[in-house]
Design an enzyme around this catalytic site. Structure first.
Site, PDB file in Angstrom:
ATOM      1  N   GLU A 161      -9.252 109.830 113.468  1.00  2.00           N
ATOM      2  CA  GLU A 161      -8.550 109.695 114.376  1.00  2.00           C
ATOM      3  C   GLU A 161      -9.154 110.526 115.496  1.00  2.00           C
ATOM      4  OE1 GLU A 161      -3.975 109.127 112.936  1.00  2.00           O
ATOM      5  OE2 GLU A 161      -4.664 111.269 112.808  1.00  2.00           O
ATOM      6  N   ASP A 211      -8.899 108.941 106.996  1.00  2.78           N
ATOM      7  CA  ASP A 211      -8.548 108.752 108.520  1.00  2.78           C
ATOM      8  C   ASP A 211      -9.640 109.430 109.344  1.00  2.78           C
ATOM      9  OD1 ASP A 211      -6.280 107.638 108.207  1.00  2.78           O
ATOM     10  OD2 ASP A 211      -4.986 109.557 108.264  1.00  2.78           O
ATOM     11  N   GLU A 230      -5.292 106.967 101.797  1.00  3.42           N
ATOM     12  CA  GLU A 230      -5.748 106.749 103.164  1.00  3.42           C
ATOM     13  C   GLU A 230      -6.824 108.104 103.543  1.00  3.42           C
ATOM     14  OE1 GLU A 230      -3.639 106.837 107.618  1.00  3.42           O
ATOM     15  OE2 GLU A 230      -2.509 106.158 105.887  1.00  3.42           O
TER      16      GLU A 230
END
Length: 287
Positions: A106, A104, A102
């Site tokens: 955010e 990310d 993953e």
């Protein structure tokens, strides 16, 4: 591309391959290439953008119908305006399963007038806890800005308006896992994280300000499309087969390296590799 080059069979095949690998997605094509993975009633598709809404009932999220390995994925986002405390807007790539990979972005909301924090993270073979947090050099709520993920077999680069803010390099000789063989889908979401997102959870989500709306547009995916039954190495892993495998892309250019140094000096506010309180022994990639 010169017309005469396309007359040769290898060049025609390469030209077709490049067309298949490049997806510049307008919002009128959103339903063809993406699907809601939760609360579709909170996703509003307009002609040139997509609104994701968070309220006291639910947030929402979408994901690409296809999965990709190596390349570049970008999107333009305008973040929640005003008091966005407790909210998280996310743009990320992820594979499936407990040992997933993953990448990310955010965006952690904050009180009005305070800066957004951008948290990046890298999961490899199910292991994450590699957070960095940055402020931005602009207000991300007043206009759209471009957020990109570039990755190949050598490094992962997080970019904001094409300026690198983080690089995660492969260090296989040190036994550090690296995302290299799991295809990942493109995802976007908005959700409530009032227990940790703003000042460590000290400032909670103020639902009197709901609904919270983040706007996405200009999706752009230039990557190797990989079906579940296909062999990752054979389809997407052959060195120098694709544009992202060029020797010039094994690391940052001198200009990009200077940009990264500038970002780290002025906008990096947290780096897990410097957190000796959290880690009694720093992760191996930090050394």
């Amino acid at each position: 591309m010169a017309r005469w080059l396309l007359h040769s069979k290898p060049m025609r095949l390469l030209h077709c391959l490049l067309i298949l690998l490049v997806w510049s997605v307008s919002c009128t094509d959103f339903d063809d290439l993406f699907q809601s993975n939760w609360s579709p009633d909170h996703i509003l598709i307009q002609q040139d953008h997509v609104n994701l809404t968070l309220d006291s009932v639910s947030g929402c999220g979408f994901e690409s119908k296809k999965k990709y390995l190596f390349g570049k994925a970008s999107v333009q986002i305008k973040l929640v305006e005003g008091d966005s405390s407790g909210t998280v807007t996310a743009f990320y790539m992820a594979s499936e399963g407990p040992n997933h990979d993953e990448l990310d972005f955010e965006f952690l909301g904050n009180l009005s007038g305070q800066p957004y924090l951008v948290q990046t993270n890298v999961y490899a073979n199910g292991t994450g806890n590699r957070e960095q947090r940055h402020t931005l050099w602009f207000d991300p709520t007043t206009d759209f800005h471009t957020y990109s993920l570039f990755w190949n077999r050598h490094s992962i680069v997080f970019l904001v308006d094409n300026i690198p803010i983080r690089v995660f390099e492969t260090k296989g000789e040190s036994g550090v896992a690296y995302p290299r063989n799991q295809a990942m889908g493109f995802r976007g979401s908005i959700w409530n994280a009032g227990d940790w997102a703003t000042q460590g959870g000290r400032v909670k989500t103020n639902w009197s300000n709901a609904p919270f709306v983040a706007t996405f547009r200009s999706f752009d995916i230039k990557a190797c499309e990989l079906e579940p039954e296909e062999d990752a190495e054979a389809k997407c892993g052959m060195p120098r087969q694709f544009w992202w495998d060029k020797p010039s892309l094994r690391g940052l250019t001198r200009h990009k390296a200077h940009q990264l140094k500038w970002v780290r000096a002025r906008h990096l506010v947290y780096d897990y590799c410097k957190d000796s309180v959290r880690f009694t022994e720093l992760p191996r990639e930090c050394t």
